[in-house]
Enzyme design. Structure first.
Site, PDB file in Angstrom:
ATOM      1  CB  SER A   1      -0.954  -0.053   1.190  1.00  0.00           C
ATOM      2  OG  SER A   1      -1.997   0.863   1.027  1.00  0.00           O
TER       3      SER A   1
ATOM      4  CG  HIS B   1      -5.584  -2.680   0.938  1.00  0.00           C
ATOM      5  ND1 HIS B   1      -4.930  -2.460  -0.260  1.00  0.00           N
ATOM      6  CD2 HIS B   1      -4.987  -1.827   1.819  1.00  0.00           C
ATOM      7  CE1 HIS B   1      -4.012  -1.526  -0.106  1.00  0.00           C
ATOM      8  NE2 HIS B   1      -4.010  -1.125   1.148  1.00  0.00           N
TER       9      HIS B   1
ATOM     10  CG  ASP C   1      -7.296  -3.281  -2.393  1.00  0.00           C
ATOM     11  OD1 ASP C   1      -7.876  -2.403  -1.713  1.00  0.00           O
ATOM     12  OD2 ASP C   1      -6.092  -3.544  -2.279  1.00  0.00           O
TER      13      ASP C   1
END
Lengths: 276, 276
Positions: free
Chosen positions: B146, B254, B222
């Site tokens: 991320s 995610h 996600d």
């Protein structure tokens, strides 16, 4: 039962679910990993009982078990370690009350109304699991860490025929002779030590043993060796000629770094029994 | 430097250390996994940069990377994601301030005094690591999740020759065109978007690319796809003829359940480059 979360994980699904438990008279939360095979058929199930201060979540996120369970096509169940909620008795100490149910049915005040983790793990949660998910009731094994290793060993030996194999990571091995045990068993079950004996893995091993293979791993640098008393269980396993393996893992401590290191070996051990 | 903890793990040691950083002008904490080989020789090192809200600890306990690093004989470094301490500016939002350093050197008030994560990761922490531990400075690779995927990609492309390979799990791929980026780059670097461009992986990929192999995994389910903008990076990689692989992993979200699922593949990818 309600779904709290479901995450794709190693080709399967790591779910978290909550349900009202009759045994503990409160809402209980558990984690369940289902491998991809569960989309088409019933799969074997490995129970993982957690240690002091843990919830359903610790092992689910830190033990690294899903990889090996996915490869073997085995489900993993991660129950909580005590009843929960505002109306549930607690104690300021980390090792009594919430997070420290010790897998017994409490008979003493103030614990008796909710602290019935023995019934929860052996009766209540199985009914939920085997009715709601594609799990093979005739293919169960059980493991756990620390207080959960204690729970896994005592439950496995108390229900002959239910579990094909049992293992433990650094279990509280002889609680009737330890401050991790005497305090809690006294609080939950009262002062009569005769009532503690069915919840002591070493005493059960001496008396009856387990009708299948046993695997125990204990870190040689565990900071709690004096409280865990692994030597008592090792002696009892050998004296009882228990089909089993007891290993000291040099240099390892009590943490999930220890658990995750040997998880592959434990899942493989259970897979041998579950997929036979 | 002081040792916070050291735990035996997969035959090596998972350590946590703290040191005073000149770059961030505060004490910084990092995790370092050393495989058993480090007892006898210098080992290659894989950097793992974490995402929003994380500390040094999240990936260290939840990503399951140590198993694969131990097998390959590779060290893992887990830096923190921002400066820390009472004197360090913060913001109530989870995505600005502490836990959200975005791997840039802030120039704007109130962030400029401490928020210099670019220098910390590329200059300050390397000096500590390569002087104190048996790590091979000429065998480094980098990955992240991320915000950390953003950091890994932008740093790797900005230091040609330093990293042999770069990978990312669900990176913030095009921050200058996303609310995960415009907000933070504006706060830390000011309103001039020209100053943001060196911190946008898609723009860097279009402009110069990476001088080695690139691997990107993105969960197809996600919950942050609109903020991550993976399609921009995928297009840029293809348009730049970047030596690399971009994968959509169907059904994954995610979380660290996604990261841990594909960690084996990422470590193997870096091991190919590091052990060549």
């Amino acid at each position: 039962m309600r779904t709290i979360s479901e995450n794709r994980c190693f080709g399967g699904v790591q779910g978290v679910y909550a349900h009202k438990s009759d045994a503990t008279d409160c809402e209980m939360t558990f984690g369940l990993f289902l491998p991809a095979e569960a989309e088409e058929e019933q799969v074997p199930v490995l129970w993982y009982l957690s240690g002091l201060t843990c919830t359903h979540e610790n092992a689910m996120t830190k033990a690294g078990a899903q990889k090996w369970a996915a490869e073997a096509g085995i489900a993993l169940v991660f129950p909580d370690t005590s009843p929960r909620g505002d109306g549930v008795a607690d104690d300021p100490a980390y090792d009594l009350g919430k997070g420290a149910g010790f897998y017994v049915n409490a008979t003493e005040a103030p614990w008796a109304p909710h602290y019935r983790m023995w019934d929860y793990i052996t009766d209540d949660l199985p009914r939920v699991l085997f009715s709601a998910f594609p799990l093979a009731e005739d293919a169960q094994s059980i493991t756990g860490h620390s207080m959960g290793g204690h729970g896994a060993l005592t439950i496995a030996m108390s229900f002959p025929g239910r579990f094909r194999s049992v293992s433990a990571f650094a279990p509280i091995a002889h609680p009737t002779a330890s401050d991790w045990g005497r305090k809690q068993l006294g609080a939950y079950l009262g002062p009569d030590a005769a009532k503690w004996a069915p919840h002591d893995a070493t005493l059960l091993m001496r008396k009856r043993g387990f009708d299948g293979p046993v695997l125990v791993d204990q870190g040689g640098s565990d900071q709690f060796l004096d409280l865990l008393k692994p030597e008592a269980l090792a002696e009892a396993m050998a004296a009882s000629r228990q089909n089993g393996t007891f290993r000291i893992q040099k240099g390892y401590d009590h943490s999930y770094f220890f658990v995750s290191t040997f998880m592959e070996s434990h899942v493989a051990f259970h897979a041998d029994a579950l997929l036979a």
